[in-house]
Design an enzyme around this catalytic site. Structure first.
Site, PDB file in Angstrom:
ATOM      1  N   CYS A  16       0.854  -1.184   0.000  1.00 44.34           N
ATOM      2  CA  CYS A  16       0.000   0.000   0.000  1.00 44.34           C
ATOM      3  C   CYS A  16       0.893   1.239   0.000  1.00 44.34           C
ATOM      4  O   CYS A  16       2.027   1.200   0.481  1.00 44.34           O
ATOM      5  CB  CYS A  16      -0.881  -0.034   1.260  1.00 44.34           C
ATOM      6  SG  CYS A  16      -1.890   1.429   1.550  1.00 44.34           S
ATOM      7  N   GLY A  17       0.373   2.340  -0.496  1.00 43.02           N
ATOM      8  CA  GLY A  17       1.122   3.589  -0.437  1.00 43.02           C
ATOM      9  C   GLY A  17       1.410   4.029   0.993  1.00 43.02           C
ATOM     10  O   GLY A  17       2.339   4.793   1.242  1.00 43.02           O
TER      11      GLY A  17
END
Length: 194
Positions: free
Chosen positions: A70-71
């Site tokens: 995930c970012g």
């Protein structure tokens, strides 16, 4: 099509669905007086062993749903920093990997544990992968998100790295959005009782 999906995800992160907690502490205590604490739950840790939340009595707890792709994944580093700073002050972090948001944690528990340790040196307790939304939502997360169970409010797990703050009595104290850094003063002040 990929651009549309990415844009939608970014917009979703920017729009918080959860209202901030504005009630005074005495109002919250009254709302929660007949609510059971999180100590009723047992979960599985990342190795598959039982993890009894009753063992956390008297501690402040930060519960966070995590993802490896995930970012926001770099928050693992900040979570570990927070844990190291406060773990000797009756504070613990519990991470729950989930693949619920755009399949951002597809690995096995073993792969997730290895990723967390190798890339971020995670030493705080990590649990087995769960679902934090939908029909198969983990009972603990039903408690965290439903006012009828937590006494504080109805909440939506917006994305990976949403933080639920549990007080020393085992009751939900606050919900912090995914994009808020684990080392933000809102969290550290809560840990320090400010």
């Amino acid at each position: 099509m990929k651009f549309i999906l990415i844009t939608t995800a970014i917009l979703a992160l920017g729009c918080s669905k959860n209202k901030p907690i504005t009630d005074k502490p005495e109002v919250i205590m009254e709302q929660q007086k007949n609510v059971d604490p999180i100590y009723q739950f047992k979960v599985k840790d990342i190795t598959g062993s039982d993890f009894n939340l009753a063992d956390l009595k008297g501690k402040k707890v930060l519960i966070v749903n995590t993802a490896s792709k995930c970012g926001l994944t770099p928050q693992f580093e900040e979570l570990e920093k927070l844990y190291q700073q406060y773990k000797d002050q009756n504070f613990v972090i519990i991470g729950f990997p989930t693949n619920d948001f755009m399949s951002q944690d597809p690995g096995t528990n073993e792969e997730i544990a290895e990723f967390c340790k190798l890339n971020y040196g995670v030493t705080f307790p990590m649990m087995s992968k769960i679902e934090v939304k939908g029909d198969a939502m983990e009972p603990l997360y039903q408690y965290l998100t439903q006012k009828s169970k937590n006494g504080l409010g109805d909440f939506v797990v917006e994305w990976n790295f949403q933080k639920f703050l549990i007080n020393e009595e085992g009751k939900l104290a606050n919900v912090i959005g995914p994009k808020v850094s684990p080392t933000d003063s809102e969290i550290t002040n809560w840990i320090e009782g400010k």
